[in-house]
Write an enzyme that holds these catalytic residues in place. Structure first.
Site, mmCIF file in Angstrom:
data_model
loop_
_atom_site.group_PDB
_atom_site.id
_atom_site.type_symbol
_atom_site.label_atom_id
_atom_site.label_comp_id
_atom_site.label_asym_id
_atom_site.label_seq_id
_atom_site.Cartn_x
_atom_site.Cartn_y
_atom_site.Cartn_z
ATOM 1 N N HIS A 1 56.672 1.177 17.828
ATOM 2 C CA HIS A 1 56.772 1.103 16.366
ATOM 3 C C HIS A 1 58.139 0.576 15.920
ATOM 4 C CE1 HIS A 1 53.225 4.137 15.873
ATOM 5 N NE2 HIS A 1 52.850 2.940 16.256
ATOM 6 N N CYS B 1 66.091 -10.964 7.570
ATOM 7 C CA CYS B 1 65.817 -11.429 6.210
ATOM 8 C C CYS B 1 64.400 -11.985 6.176
ATOM 9 C CB CYS B 1 66.818 -12.515 5.807
ATOM 10 S SG CYS B 1 66.329 -13.360 4.282
HETATM 11 P P1 OAD Z 1 52.569 13.280 13.995
HETATM 12 O O1 OAD Z 1 53.371 13.965 12.914
HETATM 13 O O2 OAD Z 1 51.240 12.740 13.617
HETATM 14 O O3 OAD Z 1 52.346 14.291 15.221
HETATM 15 C C1 OAD Z 1 53.422 15.035 15.754
HETATM 16 C C2 OAD Z 1 52.828 16.182 16.552
HETATM 17 O O4 OAD Z 1 53.908 16.846 17.212
HETATM 18 C C3 OAD Z 1 52.124 17.234 15.694
HETATM 19 O O5 OAD Z 1 50.833 17.518 16.247
HETATM 20 C C4 OAD Z 1 53.043 18.455 15.767
HETATM 21 O O6 OAD Z 1 52.322 19.689 15.749
HETATM 22 C C5 OAD Z 1 53.697 18.237 17.117
HETATM 23 N N1 OAD Z 1 55.037 18.874 17.229
HETATM 24 C C6 OAD Z 1 56.002 18.973 16.298
HETATM 25 N N2 OAD Z 1 57.100 19.569 16.792
HETATM 26 C C7 OAD Z 1 56.818 19.874 18.095
HETATM 27 C C8 OAD Z 1 57.544 20.520 19.142
HETATM 28 N N3 OAD Z 1 58.793 20.965 18.971
HETATM 29 N N4 OAD Z 1 56.942 20.675 20.345
HETATM 30 C C9 OAD Z 1 55.640 20.219 20.534
HETATM 31 N N5 OAD Z 1 54.928 19.609 19.583
HETATM 32 C C10 OAD Z 1 55.489 19.428 18.372
HETATM 33 O O7 OAD Z 1 53.521 12.166 14.622
HETATM 34 P P2 OAD Z 1 53.124 10.920 15.556
HETATM 35 O O8 OAD Z 1 51.932 11.205 16.369
HETATM 36 O O9 OAD Z 1 54.378 10.518 16.230
HETATM 37 O O10 OAD Z 1 54.142 5.415 12.409
HETATM 38 O O11 OAD Z 1 52.770 9.856 14.457
HETATM 39 C C11 OAD Z 1 52.409 8.557 14.857
HETATM 40 C C12 OAD Z 1 52.867 7.534 13.833
HETATM 41 O O12 OAD Z 1 52.422 7.902 12.539
HETATM 42 C C13 OAD Z 1 54.370 7.441 13.670
HETATM 43 O O13 OAD Z 1 54.996 6.652 14.669
HETATM 44 C C14 OAD Z 1 54.516 6.804 12.331
HETATM 45 C C15 OAD Z 1 53.461 7.583 11.582
HETATM 46 O O14 OAD Z 1 52.896 6.941 10.519
HETATM 47 C C16 OAD Z 1 54.896 4.499 11.816
HETATM 48 O O15 OAD Z 1 55.952 4.750 11.295
HETATM 49 C C17 OAD Z 1 54.332 3.120 11.921
#
Ligand code: OAD
Length: 246
Positions: free
Chosen positions: A122, A130
């Site tokens: 990502h 720019c």
């Molecule tokens: P999410 O917020 O969807 O998922 C994060 C997961 O990590 C959740 O299920 C939480 O419960 C878990 N979590 C949080 N803290 C934790 C910890 N200390 N130990 C274990 N688990 C934990 O985030 P992503 O899957 O990264 O895209 O989201 C994917 C994409 O969606 C991101 O890269 C972003 C977003 O839109 C863009 O910016 C393009």
């Protein structure tokens, strides 16, 4: 899904010839960066417009919402320190036990921790461009420009908006072929702190030939099979125990 103990997890890491990980926002929450979809996450906090902040069409119409988010991130970016799990992954790579870190995160913490083969699908803030003339700007340039204006603009004759090389919804992801190759070739594939709802990153655990170990607080979107394990845990808590057995 079946679970796995820290001891067995360590054994699988030691036996793997080509381990890789996919990380998500959950690996950075302990460093103080909120994730996206938890109740306290960026999309639920009410602080930013969840539907628009990373939407490329909206960015072209009004980039200020994204830069409001960026300014808040930059206010803390230099004070953030990697979590135990970031450092553990870097240690594994140095020891030759981990071959690739595919990350969906746009924070710099894998690099700060010392990981080298990082595939940031990502994108991130290391560079910006720019949108009118294509001139490249560094992170330091972007930080300076954001201190001077709500929306950073280029000095070119079109005064184009300078967009960080972060991947928005509606844009192609970064280095997906490298990520697919790393996942395919892995004989052990971890998914750490990701809800697995954003594609194409979420398809990576489906294409690996190896066993999959998901460590996440709360459920993720992945069909159970015989070679997939799920550990419902805080990452640092779990990997501190794994480290005892490496
Ligand atoms: P999410 O917020 O969807 O998922 C994060 C997961 O990590 C959740 O299920 C939480 O419960 C878990 N979590 C949080 N803290 C934790 C910890 N200390 N130990 C274990 N688990 C934990 O985030 P992503 O899957 O990264 O895209 O989201 C994917 C994409 O969606 C991101 O890269 C972003 C977003 O839109 C863009 O910016 C393009």
């Amino acid at each position: 899904m079946k679970s796995v103990t820290p001891e067995i997890c360590a054994e699988k890491i030691r036996n793997a010839k080509n381990a890789a990980v996919l990380t998500g926002a959950g690996i950075s929450t302990a460093a103080g960066i909120p994730d996206f979809r938890s109740p306290t996450g960026i999309y639920n906090s009410g602080k930013y417009n969840a539907d628009l902040v990373f939407d490329i069409d909206y960015f072209h119409r009004d980039p200020s919402e994204f830069f409001r988010f960026t300014r808040d991130l930059f206010a803390v970016i230099h004070t953030l320190t990697p979590t135990f799990t970031h450092r553990f992954l870097a240690d594994l790579e140095r020891a030759g036990m981990l071959h690739a870190v595919i990350t969906q995160n746009i924070d710099p913490l894998h690099y700060t921790a010392g990981s080298v083969n990082v595939i940031p699908v990502h994108g991130n803030y290391n560079t910006s461009h720019c949108l009118a003339c294509g001139r490249e700007y560094s992170l330091a340039d972007m930080e300076r420009l954001l201190g001077e204006a709500d929306v950073p603009r280029c000095g070119c004759n079109k005064h184009g908006v300078i967009k960080p090389d972060v991947v928005f919804f509606g844009e192609a992801v970064n280095r997906i072929f490298d990520a697919q190759r790393a996942a395919k070739e892995a004989d052990l594939f971890f998914v750490l702190g990701s809800s697995l709802v954003v594609y194409p990153a979420a398809m990576l655990p489906y294409i690996t030939r190896g066993e999959v170990i998901v460590v996440n607080k709360g459920p993720v979107s992945l069909e159970p099979t015989d070679n997939r394990y799920f550990v419902d845990s805080d990452l640092d808590e779990f990997f501190k125990q794994v480290a005892e057995f490496i």
